[in-house]
Design a protein around this motif. Sequence first.
Motif, PDB file in Angstrom:
ATOM      1  N   ARG A 164      25.874 134.913  37.228  1.00  0.00           N
ATOM      2  CA  ARG A 164      25.326 135.316  38.647  1.00  0.00           C
ATOM      3  C   ARG A 164      25.927 134.737  39.901  1.00  0.00           C
ATOM      4  NH1 ARG A 164      19.455 138.058  39.162  1.00  0.00           N
ATOM      5  NH2 ARG A 164      20.132 138.552  37.008  1.00  0.00           N
ATOM      6  N   ALA A 165      26.005 133.225  39.727  1.00  0.00           N
ATOM      7  CA  ALA A 165      26.259 132.574  40.672  1.00  0.00           C
ATOM      8  C   ALA A 165      27.803 132.364  40.799  1.00  0.00           C
ATOM      9  CB  ALA A 165      25.855 130.936  40.388  1.00  0.00           C
ATOM     10  N   GLY A 166      28.451 132.935  39.999  1.00  0.00           N
ATOM     11  CA  GLY A 166      29.921 133.238  40.278  1.00  0.00           C
ATOM     12  C   GLY A 166      30.693 131.839  39.845  1.00  0.00           C
ATOM     13  N   GLY A 167      30.047 130.972  39.285  1.00  0.00           N
ATOM     14  CA  GLY A 167      30.715 129.784  38.670  1.00  0.00           C
ATOM     15  C   GLY A 167      29.455 128.534  38.428  1.00  0.00           C
ATOM     16  N   VAL A 168      30.256 127.416  38.251  1.00  0.00           N
ATOM     17  CA  VAL A 168      29.405 126.160  38.023  1.00  0.00           C
ATOM     18  C   VAL A 168      30.263 124.961  38.431  1.00  0.00           C
ATOM     19  CG1 VAL A 168      29.784 126.061  35.496  1.00  0.00           C
ATOM     20  CG2 VAL A 168      28.051 124.724  36.415  1.00  0.00           C
ATOM     21  N   ALA A 169      29.791 124.082  38.932  1.00  0.00           N
ATOM     22  CA  ALA A 169      30.387 122.920  39.924  1.00  0.00           C
ATOM     23  C   ALA A 169      30.058 121.863  38.792  1.00  0.00           C
ATOM     24  CB  ALA A 169      29.917 122.469  41.021  1.00  0.00           C
ATOM     25  N   VAL A 170      30.912 121.072  38.005  1.00  0.00           N
ATOM     26  CA  VAL A 170      30.948 120.055  37.352  1.00  0.00           C
ATOM     27  C   VAL A 170      31.105 118.756  38.011  1.00  0.00           C
ATOM     28  CG1 VAL A 170      31.493 119.018  34.949  1.00  0.00           C
ATOM     29  CG2 VAL A 170      31.707 121.515  35.342  1.00  0.00           C
ATOM     30  N   THR A 171      30.184 117.856  38.246  1.00  0.00           N
ATOM     31  CA  THR A 171      30.390 116.646  39.142  1.00  0.00           C
ATOM     32  C   THR A 171      30.474 115.538  38.352  1.00  0.00           C
ATOM     33  OG1 THR A 171      27.952 116.345  39.352  1.00  0.00           O
ATOM     34  CG2 THR A 171      29.159 117.942  41.005  1.00  0.00           C
ATOM     35  N   ARG A 172      30.096 115.475  37.009  1.00  0.00           N
ATOM     36  CA  ARG A 172      30.359 114.088  36.067  1.00  0.00           C
ATOM     37  C   ARG A 172      30.626 114.695  34.994  1.00  0.00           C
ATOM     38  NH1 ARG A 172      24.404 113.508  38.568  1.00  0.00           N
ATOM     39  NH2 ARG A 172      23.508 115.209  37.440  1.00  0.00           N
ATOM     40  N   GLY A 173      30.981 113.615  34.066  1.00  0.00           N
ATOM     41  CA  GLY A 173      31.267 113.925  32.528  1.00  0.00           C
ATOM     42  C   GLY A 173      32.678 113.127  32.240  1.00  0.00           C
ATOM     43  N   ALA A 174      32.464 112.353  31.255  1.00  0.00           N
ATOM     44  CA  ALA A 174      33.568 111.530  30.986  1.00  0.00           C
ATOM     45  C   ALA A 174      35.087 112.226  30.745  1.00  0.00           C
ATOM     46  CB  ALA A 174      33.155 110.619  29.987  1.00  0.00           C
ATOM     47  N   THR A 175      34.951 113.415  30.351  1.00  0.00           N
ATOM     48  CA  THR A 175      36.079 114.121  30.202  1.00  0.00           C
ATOM     49  C   THR A 175      36.796 114.882  31.349  1.00  0.00           C
ATOM     50  OG1 THR A 175      34.936 116.262  29.432  1.00  0.00           O
ATOM     51  CG2 THR A 175      35.489 114.520  27.660  1.00  0.00           C
ATOM     52  N   LEU A 176      35.983 114.874  32.449  1.00  0.00           N
ATOM     53  CA  LEU A 176      36.454 115.209  33.870  1.00  0.00           C
ATOM     54  C   LEU A 176      37.880 114.512  34.011  1.00  0.00           C
ATOM     55  CD1 LEU A 176      35.251 117.638  35.636  1.00  0.00           C
ATOM     56  CD2 LEU A 176      34.038 115.534  36.760  1.00  0.00           C
TER      57      LEU A 176
END
Lengths: 210, 210, 210, 210
Positions: D118-130
């Motif tokens: 519904r939002a068209g996507g998701v922002a990933v701001t952290r996470g070690a595998t980034l």
Amino acid sequence: MVIRDLADVDCAGAAFELAEAGRALSRRGWVSATSGNFSARISSDPLRLLVTRKGADKAALSDSDFLVVDRTGGLIAGDSCASAETAIHLAVIRATGARAILHTSSVHTTMLADRHTRAGGVAVTRGATLQALSGLTGCQRYEWIPALENSRDYLALSRAVENSLMRFRGCHGLLLRARGLYAWGADIAEACRHVEALEALAEILTKSRD
Amino acid sequence: MVIRDLADVDCAGAAFELAEAGRALSRRGWVSATSGNFSARISSDPLRLLVTRKGADKAALSDSDFLVVDRTGGLIAGDSCASAETAIHLAVIRATGARAILHTSSVHTTMLADRHTRAGGVAVTRGATLQALSGLTGCQRYEWIPALENSRDYLALSRAVENSLMRFRGCHGLLLRARGLYAWGADIAEACRHVEALEALAEILTKSRD
Amino acid sequence: MVIRDLADVDCAGAAFELAEAGRALSRRGWVSATSGNFSARISSDPLRLLVTRKGADKAALSDSDFLVVDRTGGLIAGDSCASAETAIHLAVIRATGARAILHTSSVHTTMLADRHTRAGGVAVTRGATLQALSGLTGCQRYEWIPALENSRDYLALSRAVENSLMRFRGCHGLLLRARGLYAWGADIAEACRHVEALEALAEILTKSRD
Amino acid sequence: MVIRDLADVDCAGAAFELAEAGRALSRRGWVSATSGNFSARISSDPLRLLVTRKGADKAALSDSDFLVVDRTGGLIAGDSCASAETAIHLAVIRATGARAILHTSSVHTTMLADRHTRAGGVAVTRGATLQALSGLTGCQRYEWIPALENSRDYLALSRAVENSLMRFRGCHGLLLRARGLYAWGADIAEACRHVEALEALAEILTKSRD
């Protein structure tokens, strides 16, 4: 006369495939502690069903873990006693014409069965593996998974299973409370694919409700 | 005289089976970081118990990871010191007559122990693997899993374990806070099956409460 | 002169053990997507540290995935560039005297780091694998796991790590936000055991808070 | 003339690598029940894309599970029909220039797609595998993962995918509701790394929201 030697019937291929399925499902943790049981039809007229014996380790099925029963569950070949649960396999065959049936007892299908027995089942409307179910070609369709109360009265239980599957034609699996999942297919590979698909859907449904 | 050579006692078969159990339980992530310990009775009169040494990697148990103790925990054979936890194994044997005991330290049994120590245990009323517990033939029955507070006083702890198991006869496992699960059986295969069954029930119980 | 051939230094054993650790940690899903890095001290005076190159697949480490650096991070042997993260490994060595350091980037340590960076760390008071940490003999003790904010300024970051570990002496691991876990030990096996113990504790802590 | 023999085109290496990726991704449970599909560009001008056939078991891909299509999806080599999903792979190539595309259908990416379409996507701001995502060198950056509604109209769907990827340049993966994840890279190894990284981020995001 009861033939007790499995070599007398043509079931080596089916036993090999079921053992392979057992290793695959065991690696996923879905048939822990000797739970679950598998079957494959090796003859249709008269009906001959190859089934795993009660208590077999699904990660290491060998020939002695199998037996053959007829349409009444009577022993045709094999050294073990037929499990009482064989009646459920026979009910699935009567209702669906399935050629292979795999029963798993995973954490997520057990939780799902527990939650939806009162409602009689659960509708799955999304989930990527839905497309892996035979006959579901589109992605907008839904799958109804009946969920039945468990019983020690196997005669009554197998009738309830048969009635449910006659009513909800086209479903690919069934939840039994305190037992887990029964899934089936036109052959062992398809039944295995249906188990994988329904297990993934069960995991999504239980995790989404958290 | 203390016999220090394991070859002097008949324990090769039990060591082999415990090593196999170690690989299986390790693959499931239930004996991480050298946690857990296993034992098997190799003689009943006098009692001789084959136990894993403290700190052994359960995924790769070799002969040097085992030792043999008597009913007081005194070393009979082996090159390592007997772990203080051996006292708990001996308490389980006194109370239940078990021939094999497997202690695992999984995430879910640790969580379950933590939650139910205050109540003294947890009643499991459903879960497909409940049927894998020996003596539980029906599916309507329940399993009581005692949960005890941990202690560094191994004498007091082993007495508490023994008392609890004498009181709750017929149970198949025990939770110790900050330690995890102890499960047992009439042989190593049965103990292993009980671990798998109780681990699955622990996972269901902790996830259902979320 | 820079020696670029790893055969010139005695590091075959350490490389073999780190590769083995890589396979084990990879199977658990803790070093996904080439994340993480490992090191082992192969000489103390002068300091020579065997480290994995940036971007190596931890499930299949071969000799060309390793290089050797000195106490300043300067390249001593190997064909790759030293990762900037080597500075963190050197900081851990300065503060703790560790001989082996394993950095993993699992789902649960990432979540734990994220939750506790603001508080500067998290106290673990229970969990069966706590006993696997060297120097923690009893079961009533607790483990403090420092959690630090991440930074691209590796000089500042390595100083923060060193300061934190000098302040909280005796801890066995460190969380870095958006990176995961650093754990260490007196040898590779001990560092590996500490990773397994802290990963299990991280999983318990994140699941318990749900 | 249609060349139906895969040996006529140089794709043995790519098929081998995709089969290896299939085994690795299958072990993680991300391509259950024959879900998912893989592709690799074996020629750029004219475009020749090696793709898995519909319904192949990703844990055991053999040569007969592959076919080659051109830029319109027309069959160039192989014995199977090209899957309708090939259109999505071709759209990803047009928009990103990727040389390898891996589509997985895991529990966590399915849940993530469901939550963020519904939002068209998701922002990933952290996470070690980034950090494992190519082009993301720092650790402070974020990754936008577009999430699109599913459709049976593959022409419309592939246009929506292409438009989205043209708009959000530099992203490494795409979520499709009821399908899961598409990830890509400059080669099969990089695409595989991106799948692992995005799957880990998906697991963190879904678990963190609990």
